[in-house]
Design a protein around this motif. Structure first.
Motif, PDB file in Angstrom:
ATOM      1  N   CYS A  20       0.844  -1.194   0.000  1.00 34.66           N
ATOM      2  CA  CYS A  20       0.000   0.000   0.000  1.00 34.66           C
ATOM      3  C   CYS A  20       0.884   1.250   0.000  1.00 34.66           C
ATOM      4  CB  CYS A  20      -0.894  -0.004   1.231  1.00 34.66           C
ATOM      5  SG  CYS A  20      -1.833   1.530   1.470  1.00 34.66           S
ATOM      6  N   ARG A  22       0.171   4.205   1.050  1.00 39.04           N
ATOM      7  CA  ARG A  22      -0.039   5.083   2.205  1.00 39.04           C
ATOM      8  C   ARG A  22       0.594   4.526   3.477  1.00 39.04           C
ATOM      9  NH1 ARG A  22      -5.934   7.182   3.711  1.00 39.04           N
ATOM     10  NH2 ARG A  22      -6.274   5.023   4.333  1.00 39.04           N
ATOM     11  N   CYS A  23       0.363   3.238   3.762  1.00 36.49           N
ATOM     12  CA  CYS A  23       0.881   2.685   5.022  1.00 36.49           C
ATOM     13  C   CYS A  23       2.094   1.785   4.823  1.00 36.49           C
ATOM     14  CB  CYS A  23      -0.216   1.912   5.748  1.00 36.49           C
ATOM     15  SG  CYS A  23      -0.727   0.381   4.942  1.00 36.49           S
ATOM     16  N   GLU A  25       2.071  -1.340   4.496  1.00 40.66           N
ATOM     17  CA  GLU A  25       1.847  -2.630   5.143  1.00 40.66           C
ATOM     18  C   GLU A  25       0.958  -3.551   4.319  1.00 40.66           C
ATOM     19  OE1 GLU A  25       3.354  -3.601   7.965  1.00 40.66           O
ATOM     20  OE2 GLU A  25       4.420  -1.690   7.923  1.00 40.66           O
ATOM     21  N   CYS A  39      -6.947  -1.270   0.828  1.00 38.47           N
ATOM     22  CA  CYS A  39      -5.880  -1.803   1.678  1.00 38.47           C
ATOM     23  C   CYS A  39      -6.495  -2.455   2.909  1.00 38.47           C
ATOM     24  CB  CYS A  39      -4.934  -0.681   2.088  1.00 38.47           C
ATOM     25  SG  CYS A  39      -3.640  -1.200   3.235  1.00 38.47           S
ATOM     26  N   CYS A  42      -4.839  -0.230   6.212  1.00 41.89           N
ATOM     27  CA  CYS A  42      -5.246   1.146   6.527  1.00 41.89           C
ATOM     28  C   CYS A  42      -6.568   1.560   5.889  1.00 41.89           C
ATOM     29  CB  CYS A  42      -4.153   2.134   6.123  1.00 41.89           C
ATOM     30  SG  CYS A  42      -3.944   2.333   4.346  1.00 41.89           S
TER      31      CYS A  42
END
Length: 124
Positions: A20, A22-23, A25, A39, A42
């Motif tokens: 992802c 953004r995160c 993870e 995702c 997140c």
């Protein structure tokens, strides 16, 4: 707003790893090339992700340059029969293209997110 931009993980590491943007993870892909709807870590909605043909074009250029360069070198240095070229270089071209496709698509999606890329609109 600037702090949010600096707290994002690197788009290069997350994109190439298929994570992802953004995160860093959650997984980006569901299958080989299908982008997940969101995702799992997140909750980022991946509806913005449309890499279109960009990754494929870059991969064709990179793989074409590398495989063709190697094939030309082998032809000039050793002059093997044409069937040997086909046996060596066609599978290698397919393998190189498939190996690069997923990381390049992930990178394109991550860079779209970081740069807030979206479809152009005409203003009236």
């Amino acid at each position: 707003m600037a702090d949010e931009h600096h707290s994002l993980p690197s788009p290069y590491s997350t994109g190439l790893a298929g994570r992802c943007p953004r995160c860093g993870e959650g997984k980006l892909f569901d299958g080989f090339l299908k982008v997940r709807p969101r995702c799992a870590a997140c909750g980022l909605d991946f509806a913005f992700a449309d890499s279109a043909d960009g990754p494929a074009v870059f991969i064709m250029l990179i793989a074409g340059f590398a495989v063709l360069g190697a094939a030309l070198y082998v032809e000039i240095a050793y002059e093997p029969p044409i069937w040997l070229h086909m046996v060596i270089w066609l599978p290698l071209a397919v393998i190189v293209c498939l190996a690069l496709l997923r990381p390049m698509k992930g990178l394109a999606v991550a860079l779209q997110y970081v740069n807030k890329a979206e479809q152009g609109r005409l203003e009236k």
